[in-house]
Design an enzyme around this catalytic site. Structure first.
Site, PDB file in Angstrom:
ATOM      1  N   SER A  26      57.187  31.414  51.194  1.00  0.00           N
ATOM      2  CA  SER A  26      56.286  32.110  50.275  1.00  0.00           C
ATOM      3  C   SER A  26      56.623  31.748  48.838  1.00  0.00           C
ATOM      4  CB  SER A  26      56.366  33.626  50.475  1.00  0.00           C
ATOM      5  OG  SER A  26      57.699  34.072  50.356  1.00  0.00           O
ATOM      6  N   ASN A 113      64.067  42.756  53.213  1.00  0.00           N
ATOM      7  CA  ASN A 113      62.912  43.645  53.391  1.00  0.00           C
ATOM      8  C   ASN A 113      62.804  44.681  52.276  1.00  0.00           C
ATOM      9  OD1 ASN A 113      62.554  42.168  55.662  1.00  0.00           O
ATOM     10  ND2 ASN A 113      63.188  43.759  57.110  1.00  0.00           N
ATOM     11  N   THR A 158      14.701  51.909  35.723  1.00  0.00           N
ATOM     12  CA  THR A 158      15.082  52.179  37.108  1.00  0.00           C
ATOM     13  C   THR A 158      14.289  51.160  37.922  1.00  0.00           C
ATOM     14  OG1 THR A 158      13.308  53.755  37.532  1.00  0.00           O
ATOM     15  CG2 THR A 158      15.355  54.669  36.663  1.00  0.00           C
ATOM     16  N   HIS A 159      14.881  50.666  38.996  1.00  0.00           N
ATOM     17  CA  HIS A 159      14.251  49.586  39.792  1.00  0.00           C
ATOM     18  C   HIS A 159      13.970  48.356  38.925  1.00  0.00           C
ATOM     19  CE1 HIS A 159      13.382  52.756  42.835  1.00  0.00           C
ATOM     20  NE2 HIS A 159      13.152  53.484  41.751  1.00  0.00           N
ATOM     21  N   SER A 280      23.628  22.346  28.804  1.00  0.00           N
ATOM     22  CA  SER A 280      23.270  21.603  30.008  1.00  0.00           C
ATOM     23  C   SER A 280      23.458  20.122  29.740  1.00  0.00           C
ATOM     24  CB  SER A 280      21.810  21.897  30.355  1.00  0.00           C
ATOM     25  OG  SER A 280      21.250  20.823  31.081  1.00  0.00           O
ATOM     26  N   LYS A 286      19.167  24.027  26.498  1.00  0.00           N
ATOM     27  CA  LYS A 286      19.789  25.128  27.247  1.00  0.00           C
ATOM     28  C   LYS A 286      21.017  25.721  26.587  1.00  0.00           C
ATOM     29  CE  LYS A 286      19.325  26.251  30.990  1.00  0.00           C
ATOM     30  NZ  LYS A 286      18.821  26.637  32.268  1.00  0.00           N
ATOM     31  N   ASN A 288      23.547  28.502  28.347  1.00  0.00           N
ATOM     32  CA  ASN A 288      23.714  29.266  29.589  1.00  0.00           C
ATOM     33  C   ASN A 288      24.831  30.304  29.503  1.00  0.00           C
ATOM     34  OD1 ASN A 288      21.711  27.697  30.839  1.00  0.00           O
ATOM     35  ND2 ASN A 288      23.217  26.147  31.444  1.00  0.00           N
ATOM     36  N   GLU A 293      28.231  34.761  34.342  1.00  0.00           N
ATOM     37  CA  GLU A 293      27.957  34.417  35.744  1.00  0.00           C
ATOM     38  C   GLU A 293      29.250  34.274  36.536  1.00  0.00           C
ATOM     39  OE1 GLU A 293      24.420  31.435  36.063  1.00  0.00           O
ATOM     40  OE2 GLU A 293      25.247  31.262  34.053  1.00  0.00           O
ATOM     41  N   TYR A 320      59.044  46.066  59.061  1.00  0.00           N
ATOM     42  CA  TYR A 320      58.622  44.814  58.442  1.00  0.00           C
ATOM     43  C   TYR A 320      58.145  43.814  59.489  1.00  0.00           C
ATOM     44  CZ  TYR A 320      58.529  40.489  55.800  1.00  0.00           C
ATOM     45  OH  TYR A 320      58.114  39.314  55.229  1.00  0.00           O
ATOM     46  N   LYS A 328      51.006  38.941  49.121  1.00  0.00           N
ATOM     47  CA  LYS A 328      51.097  38.617  47.695  1.00  0.00           C
ATOM     48  C   LYS A 328      49.987  37.712  47.192  1.00  0.00           C
ATOM     49  CE  LYS A 328      55.909  39.245  48.233  1.00  0.00           C
ATOM     50  NZ  LYS A 328      55.646  39.227  49.698  1.00  0.00           N
TER      51      LYS A 328
HETATM   52  N1  ARG Z   1      59.372  36.096  51.959  1.00  0.00           N
HETATM   53  C1  ARG Z   1      59.181  37.278  52.721  1.00  0.00           C
HETATM   54  C2  ARG Z   1      58.069  38.161  52.139  1.00  0.00           C
HETATM   55  O1  ARG Z   1      57.640  37.932  51.081  1.00  0.00           O
HETATM   56  C3  ARG Z   1      60.417  38.056  52.823  1.00  0.00           C
HETATM   57  C4  ARG Z   1      60.960  38.101  54.156  1.00  0.00           C
HETATM   58  C5  ARG Z   1      61.755  39.284  54.378  1.00  0.00           C
HETATM   59  N2  ARG Z   1      62.270  39.526  55.659  1.00  0.00           N
HETATM   60  C6  ARG Z   1      62.382  38.871  56.772  1.00  0.00           C
HETATM   61  N3  ARG Z   1      62.965  39.461  57.725  1.00  0.00           N
HETATM   62  N4  ARG Z   1      61.922  37.696  56.974  1.00  0.00           N
HETATM   63  O2  ARG Z   1      57.631  39.079  52.789  1.00  0.00           O
END
Ligand code: ARG
Length: 474
Positions: A26, A113, A158-159, A280, A286, A288, A293, A320, A328
Site C-alpha cells: 500500500s 493494525n 422550479t422545474h 476551443s 468559444k 467554455n 463542468e 483486521y 485509503k
Molecule cells: N498496509 C496495511 C494497511 O494499510 C497494514 C497492514 C496491517 N496488518 C496486517 N496484519 N497486515 O491496512
C-alpha cells in the site's frame, strides 16, 4: 526471487516475489501518512520509556532517528522501497538501519493494525479540518456576493421554468446554508476520528502495561477506544469523512450546474473570468465553463469512492482484514478531489461578473407576478383556487397576445374579475413582488438582510471551531 526483507521472515522459508510485493503493497498510496506515522511512533516510544518498558536512552534515539527520517522525507532525501509493504514498515526499517537495536524495540506492545488505524485517524482528523477551512472560504465568497449585490433581482425557478422573482443574494445564501451543513458533517467526521486506537495491538490488547491515556493526550486525541477489536477494524470515521466529501461534492455540482447555465448566452446572468474558462481549438468564439463542468463531473468519482469504501467494509468479520488496506485510496481521492473542487468553486465565484441587468430583465418575463395577482384577489375574499383560475386565464390571454401582466390595464383586470382594484397594478411590480415575501426565510430584502447576519454569525462560529481545533494546546 527478490531479496525482500519482511518483519515476519522468522516464520518464512521463502521471500515474496516482485509481483507479490507490488500487489500486496500500500506504500504508493499510504506514504502520505509519514508524518502521522512518525508522530504516533514518537508518542508510543516516549510512553514505553515512561512505563519502563524500554530504556530512556532507546526512546531518545528512536525519537531522534524518527525526526531525522521526517526531515529527510520532507526535503525529498528519502527513497521509499516497494519491498516495504507500507509507510509504517518503510519508516521502521529505515529507523533500524539508522539506530540499530533501539529501532527494533519500537514495535513493543504494538501491531501494525493499531498503528495503521491511529495514523489514518490522525490524517482523517487533519483532512476534516483542512476541508472545513476550504468550505468556509467558499461560504465567505458566497456571503460576499450576497452582501455586494443586495438589490439584484433574478428569476427564481422550479422545474427550470420561471416561477417567482427572488433576490440574487437569497440564491447565494441558499448555497451558504448547504455549505454550513457540509461543515457540520466535517465536524462529525472530525469527532469520529478523534478516538485513539493505539494500544489495541493486533486485536486483543497487549501484555505490556501501556499508558494509553498518556499517548492519546500527547497526540491530541479526545479519547481512547473502548474495545480493541472494534478499534482495529472500525473505519466508520473514514466513511463519515468520505460521505461528507460526497454530499459536499453534490452541493458543489448543483452550484456548478447553475454557473454553467447562467454563463450561457441564453441566460447571460454571469460572465466567468477568463482565468476560470477555456477556449476551443476550432471555434474561435468559444468560452467554455470547463472548471464548473469538471466539478460536476468529478462528483461522480467521489460518489464512487464512497461506494468503494462501504462495499469494502460490508462483508468483513472482526477484526483486521487485509481488505481494509483498500480504505485509503478512495478516501484520499475523495479528500483531494473535494478540496480541489472547493478551491475551484471559490475561484470561479470570486472572479465572475454578475450581470444584474440581465437577471432583472429575466425576472420581468415569464408572468412571474401571477401568484401575486391571485393573492390580490384572495386577500379580497376570492377563494384562492378561483383566483388561480382567473389569473390563469389572464396569463393565457397575455401569452396569446404577446403581452406581459405588467401591460394589463385596470379595466382589463376588472373585466376578468370585478374584485381587482387599482392596487393590482402595484402587485405586479417585480420589486414589490420580492418585497412582499416577508415570511421568515423569505426573499424580501429585510428577511434576506437578517439571513445574511445569521449566515455570517454561523460562519464566524465555524471559523472559531476550526481555529480552536487547529491549535488544541491553547
Ligand atoms: N498496509 C496495511 C494497511 O494499510 C497494514 C497492514 C496491517 N496488518 C496486517 N496484519 N497486515 O491496512
Amino acid at each position: 526471487m527478490s531479496d525482500a526483507r519482511t518483519p515476519w521472515s522468522g516464520r518464512f522459508e521463502h521471500t515474496p516475489g516482485e509481483f507479490q510485493q507490488a500487489f500486496g503493497a500500500s506504500l504508493p498510496v499510504d506514504k502520505r501518512l509519514y508524518a502521522e506515522d512518525i508522530a504516533g511512533s514518537i508518542a508510543h516510544a516516549r510512553m514505553l520509556a515512561d512505563r519502563g518498558i524500554i530504556s530512556g536512552a532507546d526512546a531518545t534515539s528512536i525519537e531522534e532517528g524518527l525526526l531525522g527520517i521526517l526531515k529527510d522525507i520532507e526535503c525529498g532525501a528519502f527513497t521509499f522501497s516497494i519491498a516495504d509493504e507500507d509507510v509504517h514498515m518503510a519508516i521502521e526499517a529505515e529507523l533500524t538501519r539508522r539506530i540499530g537495536d533501539a529501532g527494533k524495540r519500537l514495535h513493543t506492545g504494538r501491531s501494525r493494525n493499531d498503528q495503521v488505524a491511529t495514523a489514518t485517524r490522525l490524517a482523517a482528523r487533519r483532512s476534516s479540518l483542512e476541508l472545513a477551512g476550504r468550505v468556509n472560504a467558499l461560504r465567505e465568497t458566497l456571503l460576499h456576493l450576497a452582501e455586494s449585490n443586495r438589490d439584484v433581482v433574478m428569476p427564481g425557478y422550479t422545474h427550470l421554468q420561471k416561477a417567482q422573482p427572488v433576490l440574487f443574494a437569497h440564491h447565494m445564501l441558499a448555497y451558504s446554508w448547504m455549505l454550513a451543513r457540509d461543515l457540520d458533517r466535517l465536524k462529525g467526521a472530525y469527532a469520529s476520528s478523534d478516538v485513539m486506537p493505539l494500544g489495541s495491538a493486533a486485536l486483543a490488547g497487549t501484555t505490556f502495561p501501556l499508558d494509553r491515556e498518556a499517548v492519546a493526550a500527547e497526540l491530541g486525541f479526545g479519547s481512547i477506544s473502548p474495545n480493541s477489536l472494534d478499534a482495529v477494524s472500525d473505519r466508520d470515521f473514514l466513511a463519515d469523512l468520505v460521505y461528507a466529501c460526497t454530499l459536499g461534492m453534490v452541493h458543489l455540482s448543483r452550484l456548478a450546474e447553475e454557473l454553467i447555465l447562467w454563463s450561457s448566452e441564453e441566460f447571460g446572468f454571469i460572465t466567468l473570468d477568463d482565468s476560470w474558462s477555456t477556449g476551443s481549438s476550432i471555434m474561435p468564439q468559444k468560452k467554455n465553463p470547463d472548471f464548473a463542468e469538471l466539478v460536476r463531473g468529478k462528483t461522480g468519482r467521489v460518489l464512487g469512492d464512497l461506494t468503494a469504501l462501504l462495499v469494502t467494509l460490508k462483508g468483513l468479520p472482526l477484526a483486521y482484514n487485509k481488505d481494509m488496506q483498500e480504505d485509503k485510496e478512495p478516501t484520499f481521492d475523495a479528500v483531494d478531489t473535494y478540496g480541489a473542487a472547493l478551491h475551484a468553486m471559490t475561484g470561479m465565484l470570486a472572479t465572475m461578473r454578475v450581470n444584474a441587468e440581465r437577471m432583472r430583465s429575466g425576472a420581468r418575463g415569464g408572468f412571474m407576478a401571477a401568484t401575486d395577482l391571485a393573492d390580490h384577489l384572495a386577500e379580497r375574499g376570492v377563494p384562492f383556487r378561483e383566483a388561480h383560475e382567473i389569473v390563469g386565464k389572464l396569463v393565457l390571454m397575455c401569452e396569446r397576445e404577446g403581452r406581459t401582466l405588467q401591460d394589463l390595464t385596470v379595466e382589463e383586470l376588472r373585466a376578468a374579475s370585478p374584485v381587482f382594484d387599482q392596487k393590482a397594478l402595484d402587485a405586479v411590480d417585480i420589486d414589490a413582488v420580492v418585497a412582499r415575501r416577508t415570511t421568515p426565510g423569505g426573499t424580501a430584502p429585510e428577511r434576506v438582510a437578517e439571513q445574511m447576519t445569521a449566515a455570517r454569525e454561523a460562519l464566524e462560529r465555524d471559523d472559531a471551531w476550526i481555529e480552536q481545533c487547529g491549535s488544541p494546546e491553547e
